[in-house]
Design a protein around this motif. Sequence first.
Motif, PDB file in Angstrom:
ATOM      1  N   GLU A 133       0.852  -1.190   0.000  1.00 35.13           N
ATOM      2  CA  GLU A 133       0.000   0.000   0.000  1.00 35.13           C
ATOM      3  C   GLU A 133       0.890   1.243   0.000  1.00 35.13           C
ATOM      4  O   GLU A 133       1.703   1.440   0.905  1.00 35.13           O
ATOM      5  CB  GLU A 133      -0.932  -0.017   1.211  1.00 35.13           C
ATOM      6  CG  GLU A 133      -1.940  -1.162   1.136  1.00 35.13           C
ATOM      7  CD  GLU A 133      -2.865  -1.243   2.332  1.00 35.13           C
ATOM      8  OE1 GLU A 133      -2.874  -0.309   3.156  1.00 35.13           O
ATOM      9  OE2 GLU A 133      -3.592  -2.259   2.455  1.00 35.13           O
ATOM     10  N   PHE A 134       0.717   2.067  -1.047  1.00 37.13           N
ATOM     11  CA  PHE A 134       1.558   3.235  -1.284  1.00 37.13           C
ATOM     12  C   PHE A 134       0.805   4.526  -0.995  1.00 37.13           C
ATOM     13  O   PHE A 134      -0.417   4.597  -1.172  1.00 37.13           O
ATOM     14  CB  PHE A 134       1.992   3.292  -2.755  1.00 37.13           C
ATOM     15  CG  PHE A 134       2.981   2.261  -3.200  1.00 37.13           C
ATOM     16  CD1 PHE A 134       4.308   2.599  -3.385  1.00 37.13           C
ATOM     17  CD2 PHE A 134       2.583   0.952  -3.466  1.00 37.13           C
ATOM     18  CE1 PHE A 134       5.231   1.653  -3.843  1.00 37.13           C
ATOM     19  CE2 PHE A 134       3.489   0.008  -3.913  1.00 37.13           C
ATOM     20  CZ  PHE A 134       4.822   0.358  -4.099  1.00 37.13           C
ATOM     21  N   VAL A 135       1.574   5.563  -0.635  1.00 42.13           N
ATOM     22  CA  VAL A 135       1.043   6.915  -0.551  1.00 42.13           C
ATOM     23  C   VAL A 135       2.029   7.863  -1.233  1.00 42.13           C
ATOM     24  O   VAL A 135       3.248   7.647  -1.167  1.00 42.13           O
ATOM     25  CB  VAL A 135       0.804   7.343   0.918  1.00 42.13           C
ATOM     26  CG1 VAL A 135       2.115   7.417   1.711  1.00 42.13           C
ATOM     27  CG2 VAL A 135       0.075   8.680   0.995  1.00 42.13           C
ATOM     28  N   VAL A 136       1.497   8.872  -1.911  1.00 41.40           N
ATOM     29  CA  VAL A 136       2.308   9.962  -2.467  1.00 41.40           C
ATOM     30  C   VAL A 136       1.931  11.230  -1.718  1.00 41.40           C
ATOM     31  O   VAL A 136       0.751  11.615  -1.673  1.00 41.40           O
ATOM     32  CB  VAL A 136       2.069  10.145  -3.979  1.00 41.40           C
ATOM     33  CG1 VAL A 136       2.946  11.277  -4.518  1.00 41.40           C
ATOM     34  CG2 VAL A 136       2.340   8.847  -4.732  1.00 41.40           C
ATOM     35  N   LEU A 137       2.921  11.867  -1.105  1.00 43.69           N
ATOM     36  CA  LEU A 137       2.725  13.107  -0.360  1.00 43.69           C
ATOM     37  C   LEU A 137       3.210  14.289  -1.194  1.00 43.69           C
ATOM     38  O   LEU A 137       4.211  14.194  -1.904  1.00 43.69           O
ATOM     39  CB  LEU A 137       3.510  13.075   0.958  1.00 43.69           C
ATOM     40  CG  LEU A 137       3.294  11.867   1.871  1.00 43.69           C
ATOM     41  CD1 LEU A 137       4.255  11.953   3.064  1.00 43.69           C
ATOM     42  CD2 LEU A 137       1.856  11.799   2.346  1.00 43.69           C
ATOM     43  N   ASP A 138       2.490  15.396  -1.108  1.00 42.86           N
ATOM     44  CA  ASP A 138       2.917  16.659  -1.716  1.00 42.86           C
ATOM     45  C   ASP A 138       3.305  17.576  -0.565  1.00 42.86           C
ATOM     46  O   ASP A 138       2.449  18.010   0.217  1.00 42.86           O
ATOM     47  CB  ASP A 138       1.766  17.258  -2.532  1.00 42.86           C
ATOM     48  CG  ASP A 138       2.185  18.488  -3.323  1.00 42.86           C
ATOM     49  OD1 ASP A 138       3.385  18.807  -3.373  1.00 42.86           O
ATOM     50  OD2 ASP A 138       1.292  19.145  -3.898  1.00 42.86           O
ATOM     51  N   ILE A 139       4.611  17.856  -0.435  1.00 44.34           N
ATOM     52  CA  ILE A 139       5.143  18.546   0.738  1.00 44.34           C
ATOM     53  C   ILE A 139       5.806  19.854   0.302  1.00 44.34           C
ATOM     54  O   ILE A 139       6.560  19.889  -0.673  1.00 44.34           O
ATOM     55  CB  ILE A 139       6.183  17.676   1.469  1.00 44.34           C
ATOM     56  CG1 ILE A 139       5.588  16.314   1.839  1.00 44.34           C
ATOM     57  CG2 ILE A 139       6.713  18.399   2.706  1.00 44.34           C
ATOM     58  CD1 ILE A 139       4.453  16.357   2.812  1.00 44.34           C
ATOM     59  N   LEU A 140       5.537  20.910   1.051  1.00 47.08           N
ATOM     60  CA  LEU A 140       6.190  22.207   0.844  1.00 47.08           C
ATOM     61  C   LEU A 140       6.967  22.569   2.102  1.00 47.08           C
ATOM     62  O   LEU A 140       6.407  22.577   3.206  1.00 47.08           O
ATOM     63  CB  LEU A 140       5.151  23.282   0.535  1.00 47.08           C
ATOM     64  CG  LEU A 140       5.684  24.700   0.285  1.00 47.08           C
ATOM     65  CD1 LEU A 140       6.573  24.750  -0.951  1.00 47.08           C
ATOM     66  CD2 LEU A 140       4.535  25.699   0.161  1.00 47.08           C
ATOM     67  N   ILE A 141       8.253  22.856   1.920  1.00 44.15           N
ATOM     68  CA  ILE A 141       9.103  23.336   3.012  1.00 44.15           C
ATOM     69  C   ILE A 141       9.338  24.819   2.795  1.00 44.15           C
ATOM     70  O   ILE A 141       9.759  25.240   1.719  1.00 44.15           O
ATOM     71  CB  ILE A 141      10.438  22.568   3.052  1.00 44.15           C
ATOM     72  CG1 ILE A 141      10.186  21.064   3.204  1.00 44.15           C
ATOM     73  CG2 ILE A 141      11.327  23.088   4.178  1.00 44.15           C
ATOM     74  CD1 ILE A 141      11.452  20.218   3.136  1.00 44.15           C
ATOM     75  N   ARG A 142       9.069  25.620   3.848  1.00 40.64           N
ATOM     76  CA  ARG A 142       9.191  27.078   3.742  1.00 40.64           C
ATOM     77  C   ARG A 142      10.066  27.612   4.877  1.00 40.64           C
ATOM     78  O   ARG A 142      10.151  27.016   5.949  1.00 40.64           O
ATOM     79  CB  ARG A 142       7.816  27.744   3.796  1.00 40.64           C
ATOM     80  CG  ARG A 142       6.843  27.247   2.748  1.00 40.64           C
ATOM     81  CD  ARG A 142       5.491  27.937   2.876  1.00 40.64           C
ATOM     82  NE  ARG A 142       5.477  29.236   2.260  1.00 40.64           N
ATOM     83  CZ  ARG A 142       4.881  30.330   2.764  1.00 40.64           C
ATOM     84  NH1 ARG A 142       4.266  30.254   3.933  1.00 40.64           N
ATOM     85  NH2 ARG A 142       4.900  31.461   2.118  1.00 40.64           N
ATOM     86  N   ALA A 143      10.678  28.760   4.621  1.00 44.28           N
ATOM     87  CA  ALA A 143      11.448  29.486   5.632  1.00 44.28           C
ATOM     88  C   ALA A 143      11.273  30.972   5.375  1.00 44.28           C
ATOM     89  O   ALA A 143      11.345  31.418   4.222  1.00 44.28           O
ATOM     90  CB  ALA A 143      12.924  29.113   5.574  1.00 44.28           C
ATOM     91  N   ALA A 144      11.003  31.720   6.432  1.00 42.51           N
ATOM     92  CA  ALA A 144      10.827  33.173   6.327  1.00 42.51           C
ATOM     93  C   ALA A 144       9.801  33.545   5.263  1.00 42.51           C
ATOM     94  O   ALA A 144       9.970  34.528   4.526  1.00 42.51           O
ATOM     95  CB  ALA A 144      12.163  33.863   6.040  1.00 42.51           C
ATOM     96  N   GLY A 145       8.744  32.756   5.159  1.00 45.28           N
ATOM     97  CA  GLY A 145       7.684  33.038   4.201  1.00 45.28           C
ATOM     98  C   GLY A 145       8.021  32.718   2.767  1.00 45.28           C
ATOM     99  O   GLY A 145       7.257  33.064   1.857  1.00 45.28           O
ATOM    100  N   GLU A 146       9.137  32.048   2.521  1.00 46.94           N
ATOM    101  CA  GLU A 146       9.569  31.714   1.159  1.00 46.94           C
ATOM    102  C   GLU A 146       9.660  30.199   0.992  1.00 46.94           C
ATOM    103  O   GLU A 146       9.987  29.480   1.939  1.00 46.94           O
ATOM    104  CB  GLU A 146      10.948  32.328   0.866  1.00 46.94           C
ATOM    105  CG  GLU A 146      10.987  33.835   0.962  1.00 46.94           C
ATOM    106  CD  GLU A 146      12.395  34.380   0.808  1.00 46.94           C
ATOM    107  OE1 GLU A 146      12.534  35.499   0.295  1.00 46.94           O
ATOM    108  OE2 GLU A 146      13.353  33.691   1.203  1.00 46.94           O
TER     109      GLU A 146
END
Length: 282
Positions: free
Chosen positions: A248-261
Motif C-alpha cells: 500500500e503506497f502513498v504519495v505526499l505533496d510537501i512544501l518546506i518554507r522558511a521566512a515566508g519563502e
Amino acid sequence: MSHTRYTTGTQLPAHTLTAHNDAAASANKIHDDTVARQYGFRGGLVPGVSVYAYMTYPLVHSFGEAWLTRGTTQVQFAKPIYDGDQVTVMGTVNAVAESEMRFDLASTNAEGVTCGVGTATLPTASGTEPDPAEIPMGPRQAPRVPISWDAVVVGQPLPLLTLTVTQQDNEEYCHTHADDLGLYRGTRGFVHPGLLLRQCNRIFSEHFILGPWIHVASDITTYRPCQVGEALEIRGGPVQKFEKKSHEFVVLDILIRAAGEAVQRVKHTCIFRPRQSQCTAS
C-alpha cells in the motif's frame, strides 16, 4: 552560470563511502535487522533519505550553492543498502542546454548493483515559487492515528511540522553521512539536503502510528537554500494512494518554507504498509 566546461557524457567526481544506518533504533522497524528480515531483507535498511543524501554529493561538490539554490532531483530506491556497505555515487551529464544541465545519478554497492537511481537538473534560473494555497496547511496539533488504508485521506493535510536545524544538528548529520563539504559547516552553513528530505518522512510518521514502512522515491524542486538557525515550516499531505503487488503506497505533496519563502517542494512516495516477506524496495 556558464555550462561551457561541461559536455554530454562528462563524469562528475565520484563519491565513495561506507553506508551507515542511522535509523537502526528508530520507531520504523524496517531499519531493524530482525524485523527487516521478516520482510525478505538481509538486514535493516539504510533509509532512503540517507541514500539521497549520499547522491547529492557529486552535484554539490561540482556546483555548490547554485545547486542548493535551484537544483531538482528525482530519485528512486530500487534495491536495499545495508549498514557497512561500500557505496559509490556517480553523476553523469546527459544534456547541456541554454536553460539547464541534466544529469543521471546512480549509487552502487561493492557488487556493482545499482541501488539508488535518479536524474537531476541545474537550471540557469530558479523556478517560480508555488502558491502556498496549493498545499494546504494542517492543524498545528492533532492526535496520532493508527495507520490504515481508510486513515490515509487524499486531500487532507497533515499536521504542520516546524523545525530549526542547529549548526550542531547539521554538522553531526554531515559526519554520519560521510559528507565533508565545507559549505555545510559553521554558523551560517547551509542545511544538508538530506536533512530537509528527512522532514518529509517526519510529517507523515509523526501523525500516523506506523508499522514498518519504506520510502521508495522522491521528486524534489528547490527554490532557495536554507541556512542553519532558520525556522522551517513543513506542510502538505497525501495526494494519491494506491496498491501494487500487495504493497500500500502513498504519495505526499510537501512544501518546506522558511521566512515566508519556498525552500523545496517534494513529491514523496512511500510504502506505508508493505507485504511481509519478499519485499524488494528500499
